[in-house]
Design a protein around this motif. Structure first.
Motif, PDB file in Angstrom:
ATOM      1  N   HIS A 109       0.835  -1.212   0.000  1.00 43.33           N
ATOM      2  CA  HIS A 109       0.000   0.000   0.000  1.00 43.33           C
ATOM      3  C   HIS A 109       0.868   1.259   0.000  1.00 43.33           C
ATOM      4  O   HIS A 109       0.556   2.248  -0.674  1.00 43.33           O
ATOM      5  CB  HIS A 109      -0.930  -0.020   1.213  1.00 43.33           C
ATOM      6  N   GLN A 110       1.963   1.238   0.738  1.00 40.17           N
ATOM      7  CA  GLN A 110       2.839   2.411   0.788  1.00 40.17           C
ATOM      8  C   GLN A 110       3.469   2.678  -0.587  1.00 40.17           C
ATOM      9  O   GLN A 110       3.536   3.844  -1.031  1.00 40.17           O
ATOM     10  CB  GLN A 110       3.935   2.174   1.826  1.00 40.17           C
ATOM     11  N   TYR A 111       3.893   1.637  -1.258  1.00 41.17           N
ATOM     12  CA  TYR A 111       4.509   1.831  -2.577  1.00 41.17           C
ATOM     13  C   TYR A 111       3.488   2.356  -3.581  1.00 41.17           C
ATOM     14  O   TYR A 111       3.817   3.183  -4.441  1.00 41.17           O
ATOM     15  CB  TYR A 111       5.095   0.514  -3.075  1.00 41.17           C
ATOM     16  N   ARG A 112       2.246   1.889  -3.475  1.00 35.97           N
ATOM     17  CA  ARG A 112       1.209   2.404  -4.377  1.00 35.97           C
ATOM     18  C   ARG A 112       0.948   3.888  -4.126  1.00 35.97           C
ATOM     19  O   ARG A 112       0.782   4.671  -5.070  1.00 35.97           O
ATOM     20  CB  ARG A 112      -0.067   1.601  -4.207  1.00 35.97           C
ATOM     21  N   ALA A 113       0.942   4.301  -2.835  1.00 37.47           N
ATOM     22  CA  ALA A 113       0.774   5.720  -2.516  1.00 37.47           C
ATOM     23  C   ALA A 113       1.950   6.531  -3.059  1.00 37.47           C
ATOM     24  O   ALA A 113       1.770   7.643  -3.595  1.00 37.47           O
ATOM     25  CB  ALA A 113       0.645   5.901  -1.001  1.00 37.47           C
ATOM     26  N   ALA A 114       3.166   6.003  -2.942  1.00 35.64           N
ATOM     27  CA  ALA A 114       4.335   6.699  -3.478  1.00 35.64           C
ATOM     28  C   ALA A 114       4.233   6.845  -4.990  1.00 35.64           C
ATOM     29  O   ALA A 114       4.627   7.878  -5.564  1.00 35.64           O
ATOM     30  CB  ALA A 114       5.604   5.932  -3.096  1.00 35.64           C
ATOM     31  N   ILE A 115       3.709   5.842  -5.654  1.00 38.59           N
ATOM     32  CA  ILE A 115       3.542   5.934  -7.111  1.00 38.59           C
ATOM     33  C   ILE A 115       2.535   7.018  -7.459  1.00 38.59           C
ATOM     34  O   ILE A 115       2.735   7.816  -8.394  1.00 38.59           O
ATOM     35  CB  ILE A 115       3.102   4.580  -7.680  1.00 38.59           C
ATOM     36  N   ARG A 121       3.411  14.593  -9.219  1.00 33.62           N
ATOM     37  CA  ARG A 121       4.551  15.472  -9.442  1.00 33.62           C
ATOM     38  C   ARG A 121       4.970  15.442 -10.927  1.00 33.62           C
ATOM     39  O   ARG A 121       5.360  16.453 -11.506  1.00 33.62           O
ATOM     40  CB  ARG A 121       5.719  15.051  -8.559  1.00 33.62           C
ATOM     41  N   ARG A 122       4.895  14.265 -11.512  1.00 31.45           N
ATOM     42  CA  ARG A 122       5.272  14.152 -12.919  1.00 31.45           C
ATOM     43  C   ARG A 122       4.328  14.963 -13.806  1.00 31.45           C
ATOM     44  O   ARG A 122       4.755  15.674 -14.733  1.00 31.45           O
ATOM     45  CB  ARG A 122       5.267  12.684 -13.346  1.00 31.45           C
ATOM     46  N   GLN A 123       3.008  14.877 -13.524  1.00 36.80           N
ATOM     47  CA  GLN A 123       2.053  15.624 -14.323  1.00 36.80           C
ATOM     48  C   GLN A 123       2.261  17.130 -14.179  1.00 36.80           C
ATOM     49  O   GLN A 123       2.153  17.895 -15.146  1.00 36.80           O
ATOM     50  CB  GLN A 123       0.631  15.234 -13.929  1.00 36.80           C
ATOM     51  N   ARG A 392      12.370  15.049 -15.062  1.00 37.18           N
ATOM     52  CA  ARG A 392      13.230  13.872 -14.952  1.00 37.18           C
ATOM     53  C   ARG A 392      13.276  13.346 -13.514  1.00 37.18           C
ATOM     54  O   ARG A 392      13.260  12.131 -13.283  1.00 37.18           O
ATOM     55  CB  ARG A 392      14.641  14.217 -15.445  1.00 37.18           C
ATOM     56  N   ALA A 393      13.324  14.286 -12.557  1.00 40.43           N
ATOM     57  CA  ALA A 393      13.343  13.858 -11.160  1.00 40.43           C
ATOM     58  C   ALA A 393      12.041  13.145 -10.792  1.00 40.43           C
ATOM     59  O   ALA A 393      12.044  12.106 -10.106  1.00 40.43           O
ATOM     60  CB  ALA A 393      13.571  15.063 -10.248  1.00 40.43           C
ATOM     61  N   ALA A 394      10.905  13.708 -11.261  1.00 38.36           N
ATOM     62  CA  ALA A 394       9.609  13.085 -10.961  1.00 38.36           C
ATOM     63  C   ALA A 394       9.511  11.707 -11.618  1.00 38.36           C
ATOM     64  O   ALA A 394       9.005  10.746 -11.028  1.00 38.36           O
ATOM     65  CB  ALA A 394       8.469  13.992 -11.441  1.00 38.36           C
ATOM     66  N   GLN A 395      10.002  11.603 -12.868  1.00 38.11           N
ATOM     67  CA  GLN A 395       9.969  10.304 -13.553  1.00 38.11           C
ATOM     68  C   GLN A 395      10.859   9.290 -12.843  1.00 38.11           C
ATOM     69  O   GLN A 395      10.516   8.112 -12.745  1.00 38.11           O
ATOM     70  CB  GLN A 395      10.415  10.482 -15.009  1.00 38.11           C
ATOM     71  N   ALA A 396      12.023   9.745 -12.351  1.00 34.41           N
ATOM     72  CA  ALA A 396      12.907   8.834 -11.626  1.00 34.41           C
ATOM     73  C   ALA A 396      12.236   8.329 -10.353  1.00 34.41           C
ATOM     74  O   ALA A 396      12.316   7.131 -10.033  1.00 34.41           O
ATOM     75  CB  ALA A 396      14.226   9.536 -11.301  1.00 34.41           C
ATOM     76  N   ARG A 397      11.571   9.259  -9.618  1.00 36.24           N
ATOM     77  CA  ARG A 397      10.880   8.822  -8.401  1.00 36.24           C
ATOM     78  C   ARG A 397       9.755   7.846  -8.743  1.00 36.24           C
ATOM     79  O   ARG A 397       9.530   6.857  -8.038  1.00 36.24           O
ATOM     80  CB  ARG A 397      10.325  10.045  -7.659  1.00 36.24           C
ATOM     81  N   GLN A 398       9.059   8.125  -9.847  1.00 30.54           N
ATOM     82  CA  GLN A 398       7.964   7.242 -10.237  1.00 30.54           C
ATOM     83  C   GLN A 398       8.500   5.850 -10.611  1.00 30.54           C
ATOM     84  O   GLN A 398       7.930   4.823 -10.206  1.00 30.54           O
ATOM     85  CB  GLN A 398       7.192   7.839 -11.417  1.00 30.54           C
ATOM     86  N   SER A 400      11.270   4.472  -9.605  1.00 32.14           N
ATOM     87  CA  SER A 400      11.734   3.815  -8.384  1.00 32.14           C
ATOM     88  C   SER A 400      10.570   3.217  -7.610  1.00 32.14           C
ATOM     89  O   SER A 400      10.634   2.071  -7.142  1.00 32.14           O
ATOM     90  CB  SER A 400      12.497   4.828  -7.522  1.00 32.14           C
ATOM     91  N   ALA A 401       9.477   3.991  -7.483  1.00 33.12           N
ATOM     92  CA  ALA A 401       8.313   3.484  -6.763  1.00 33.12           C
ATOM     93  C   ALA A 401       7.679   2.308  -7.494  1.00 33.12           C
ATOM     94  O   ALA A 401       7.246   1.331  -6.880  1.00 33.12           O
ATOM     95  CB  ALA A 401       7.297   4.618  -6.562  1.00 33.12           C
ATOM     96  N   GLU A 402       7.628   2.386  -8.841  1.00 31.84           N
ATOM     97  CA  GLU A 402       7.049   1.284  -9.612  1.00 31.84           C
ATOM     98  C   GLU A 402       7.907   0.023  -9.477  1.00 31.84           C
ATOM     99  O   GLU A 402       7.380  -1.096  -9.390  1.00 31.84           O
ATOM    100  CB  GLU A 402       6.917   1.690 -11.080  1.00 31.84           C
ATOM    101  N   ALA A 403       9.251   0.208  -9.489  1.00 34.39           N
ATOM    102  CA  ALA A 403      10.125  -0.954  -9.320  1.00 34.39           C
ATOM    103  C   ALA A 403       9.923  -1.585  -7.950  1.00 34.39           C
ATOM    104  O   ALA A 403       9.857  -2.824  -7.817  1.00 34.39           O
ATOM    105  CB  ALA A 403      11.583  -0.541  -9.505  1.00 34.39           C
TER     106      ALA A 403
END
Length: 614
Positions: A109-115, A121-123, A392-398, A400-403
Motif C-alpha cells: 500500500h505504501q509503494y502504491r501511494a508513493a507511485i 509530481r510528474r504531471q 526527470r526527477a519526478a519520472q525517476a521517483r515514479q 523507483s516506486a514502480e520498481a
C-alpha cells in the motif's frame, strides 16, 4: 557196424565238438562284453548349437518419478489456507496453499501511494515543461522568419551571381562568336576573290582560243582550195596521160607497120612519160594538200575542245563566284547581327552586378535579425531546462516506486504456493496457522511428483560400461511383484563415471502402471552385447581349472578333455570361440568323475532333445 555208420558217428562227434567250442567262445565274449559295459561311466551329452547369444547383466536400480519437486515457501508468513493434501492430483499452476504476510501487504500500500504522489509530481512537471516548450516554439517561430528571409536573400545572391556569371559567359561567347564571324567574313571575301580570279583565267583563254579557231578556219579554207586545185590538176594530168598513152600505142603500132619514124615514136613515148610524171606530181600535190587539210581540221578540233573546256571552266567559275558572293552576303549579315547582339549581354552583366550588391545588403540585414532571434531562443531554452529537470526527477521517483511495487508484488506472489507441473501431492508438512520462516524452514511445504511416466536409475560397473548404449534392451522386475516383468530400453547415459564408485548412471524410462511406485527397488536385467551365429554350449558343460576353461567331448566312446576359448555368456549358455568342433558331443552331466580316455556311456542331456552320438 558198417563203415558208413562209423563215418556218421565221427561226423556227429565233430559237430558236437564244434558246437561245444562255439558255445564256450560265445559265453566268454558275453562275459567280456558284460564286464566292459559294467566299467563304462554314464554321462549326458549335448551337441554344440549355433544361435544368437546375448550377454546380459543384472543390476539393482531405483524407481523414480518422471518429475519431482519439493516446494518451499519463499516468503515468511502464516499459513492462511491449505487447498490440497497427500494423494491429491494437481494441475500445473494450481494454488496449493496461501500464506498471510501482513507486513508485505502494508508495504505494498505504501509503494502504491508513493507511485500516486510521483505521478502527480510528474504531471505537474509535464505541464510546466509544456508551457516552456510552447515558449521555445514561439521563439523558434520568430527565429524562422529572419532565417527564411536570410535564406531567401542568400538565394537571391546566388541567383544574381549565377546571372552575372551567365551574362559574363554570354559576353565572352558573343565576343568569341563575333570574332569567328569576322573571320568567316574575311574568308568569304578571300573565296570571292579566288572565284573571280578563277573566272578571269578561262575567259582570257577562251578569247585566245576563239582567235586561234578563226585562224584555223582560214587555214582549212586554204587547204581545201589547195586540195581542189590539186585534184583539178590530177584530172588534167590523167586526161593528158590517157591521150599520151593512146597516142603512144597508136605510134607503136604504126612503127611496127613502119608507118612512122623511130623519132616520132620516141617523141610519143616522151610525151607519154611526161604525162605520167605530171600525173604522179599531181597525185603528190593532192596528198600534200589533203594532209594539210587534215592537220588544219585536227587543229580546229583541238581548238574547239579547248574552247569547250574553257567555257565549262567559265561556267563553273561563275557558279563559284555567285556562291562566294552569296556566302559573303550571309557572313556580312551575321557579322552585323552579332555586333548588334553583343551589346545586350554587356548590359545584362552590369544589371546582374547591381543585383548582387542589393542581395548582399538584404543578407546582412537578415543575418542581424537572425542573430537577435537566436539569442532570444537560447534564453527561452535556458529557462526551459528547469521544468525538464523537475520532470526527470519526478519520472525517476515514479520509476523507483514502480520498481519497488513490482518487487513487492512479486514477493507477495511468493505467498501463493503453486504446482510446477501436473502431478500428485506425496507429502504435506504444514497446517493452517503455522508460521513458515522462508530462511530457516527445514522441510518443504509440499512434495509433488509427476508419475505419468517413471524413471529407473541404474549404476553400471566400469567393466560393463563399454557395452552399454542408448537403446539397449532391459527387463525390469520387482521382488515384491513376483512373476511380472516390464520391457524397456536405455534412454539416457551419463557421459562420465562417478569417481567414488567407478560406476556410470544410466536411465531407463517406463510408462506408469498401477503396480509400480516411485521409491521401489527394481531388478534390471540389461542386454549388453549380442553375437550372431555364435557356437554355444550349456554353461554346465564347463570345467574350470584355475583360469582355464575346459570341457569333455565324446570321441569313439571315450571322454576327451579339450581346452576352450570362451566368449560371452548369458548365465546359462556360453559362447565357444575355439577348441571345439561343431559336431562333437559335449558332456554336460557326469564330467566331475571323468578323465581323458575313460570309456563313457553317453545319453542325451535331459535339458536337450538333441540326438547324441557316441
Amino acid at each position: 557196424m558198417g563203415r558208413k555208420t562209423i563215418l556218421w558217428l565221427v561226423a556227429a562227434m565233430l559237430v558236437c565238438t564244434a558246437m561245444a567250442v562255439h558255445i564256450l567262445h560265445s559265453r566268454r565274449s558275453l562275459r567280456t562284453a558284460i564286464a566292459e559295459t559294467e566299467s563304462r561311466t554314464p554321462v549326458q551329452v549335448v551337441r554344440p548349437e549355433r544361435r544368437e547369444l546375448t550377454r546380459a547383466a543384472e543390476f539393482v536400480g531405483a524407481i523414480e518419478p518422471w518429475e519431482k519437486a519439493a516446494l518451499y515457501a519463499q516468503a515468511t508468513g502464516y499459513v492462511e489456507r491449505m487447498y490440497v493434501d497427500r494423494g491429491d492430483r494437481v494441475a500445473q499452476g494450481q494454488v496449493l496453499a496461501v500464506l498471510s504476510v501482513p507486513e508485505m501487504e502494508q508495504e505494498l500500500h505504501q509503494y502504491r501511494a508513493a507511485i500516486d504522489d510521483a505521478e502527480a509530481r510528474r504531471q505537474e512537471a509535464v505541464a510546466e515543461l509544456r508551457a516552456a516548450e510552447a515558449d521555445v516554439e514561439r521563439s523558434q517561430a520568430e527565429l524562422r522568419s529572419p532565417q527564411a528571409a536570410m535564406e531567401r536573400a542568400g538565394t537571391e545572391v546566388e541567383a544574381a551571381r549565377a546571372a552575372h556569371r551567365r551574362t559574363q559567359a554570354e559576353v565572352a561567347l558573343s565576343t568569341k562568336h563575333s570574332a569567328q564571324l569576322e573571320r568567316e567574313y574575311e574568308a568569304a571575301q578571300s573565296v570571292l576573290a579566288a572565284a573571280e580570279a578563277e573566272y578571269d583565267e578561262p575567259a582570257v583563254q577562251l578569247a585566245e582560243l576563239e582567235a586561234g579557231a578563226r585562224a584555223v578556219d582560214a587555214r582549212i579554207e586554204a587547204a581545201e582550195g589547195e586540195v581542189n586545185a590539186a585534184q583539178a590538176e590530177v584530172g588534167r594530168a590523167k586526161a593528158d596521160l590517157v591521150l599520151a598513152e593512146t597516142k603512144h600505142g597508136r605510134f607503136a603500132k604504126l612503127r611496127a607497120e613502119e608507118g612512122i619514124t623511130e623519132m616520132e615514136l620516141d617523141q610519143a613515148k616522151s610525151a607519154f612519160d611526161e604525162a605520167k610524171a605530171r600525173g604522179a606530181k599531181a597525185d603528190a600535190q593532192v596528198q600534200i594538200a589533203q594532209a594539210r587539210l587534215r592537220a588544219a581540221k585536227r587543229d580546229g578540233e583541238a581548238a574547239q575542245a579547248k574552247a569547250t573546256t574553257a567555257k565549262a571552266r567559265i561556267k563553273t567559275a561563275e557558279k563559284k563566284r555567285q556562291a562566294a558572293q552569296q556566302q559573303l552576303a550571309v557572313a556580312q549579315a551575321r557579322l552585323e547581327s552579332a555586333r548588334a547582339e553583343s551589346r545586350l549581354p554587356e548590359v545584362s552583366a552590369e544589371m546582374a552586378r547591381l543585383g548582387i550588391e542589393t542581395a548582399r545588403k538584404s543578407v546582412e540585414e537578415a543575418e542581424a535579425q537572425t542573430q537577435a532571434a537566436g539569442s532570444r531562443v537560447k534564453a527561452v531554452k535556458a529557462r526551459a531546462q528547469e521544468p525538464q529537470a523537475r520532470l526527470r526527477a519526478a519520472q525517476a521517483r515514479q520509476r523507483s516506486a514502480e520498481a519497488a511495487l513490482a518487487e513487492m508484488t512479486a514477493r507477495l506472489g511468493f505467498a501463493q504456493i503453486r504446482a510446477p507441473f501436473d502431478g500428485v501431492v506425496t507429502e504435506r508438512h504444514a497446517d493452517p496457522g503455522a508460521l513458515i520462516d522462508a530462511v530457516s524452514q527445514a522441510r518443504p511445504l509440499f512434495t509433488v511428483m509427476n508419475v505419468v511416466r517413471l524413471r529407473v536409475f541404474v549404476e553400471v560397473p566400469e567393466r560393463d560400461v563399454p557395452h552399454v548404449k542408448v537403446g539397449n534392451l532391459a527387463s525390469i522386475a520387482v521382488k515384491e511383484l513376483a512373476g511380472q516383468t516390464w520391457d524397456a530400453t536405455v534412454a539416457r547415459i551419463a557421459p562420465a563415471l562417478t569417481p567414488e564408485t567407478r560406476t556410470m548412471k544410466i536411465e531407463i524410462n517406463l510408462d506408469k502402471t498401477p503396480e509400480l511406485l516411485p521409491g521401489m527397488y527394481a531388478h534390471v536385467r540389461l542386454s549388453l552385447d549380442t553375437h550372431y551365429d555364435a557356437l554355444t554350449i550349456p554353461a554346465a558343460a564347463l570345467v574350470m581349472e584355475k583360469q582355464t576353461a575346459t570341457a569333455f567331448v565324446v570321441r569313439d566312446g571315450c571322454a576327451e578333455k579339450v581346452e576352450l576359448q570362451i566368449g560371452i555368456d548369458d548365465g546359462q549358455t556360453v559362447e565357444v570361440l575355439a577348441g571345439l568342433k561343431s559336431d562333437e558331443p559335449v558332456v554336460v552331466v557326469g564330467q566331475a568323475l571323468l578323465k581323458s580316455g575313460m570309456p563313457v556311456e553317453a545319453t542325451p542331456w535331459q535339458g536337450s532333445d538333441k540326438d547324441v552320438g557316441s
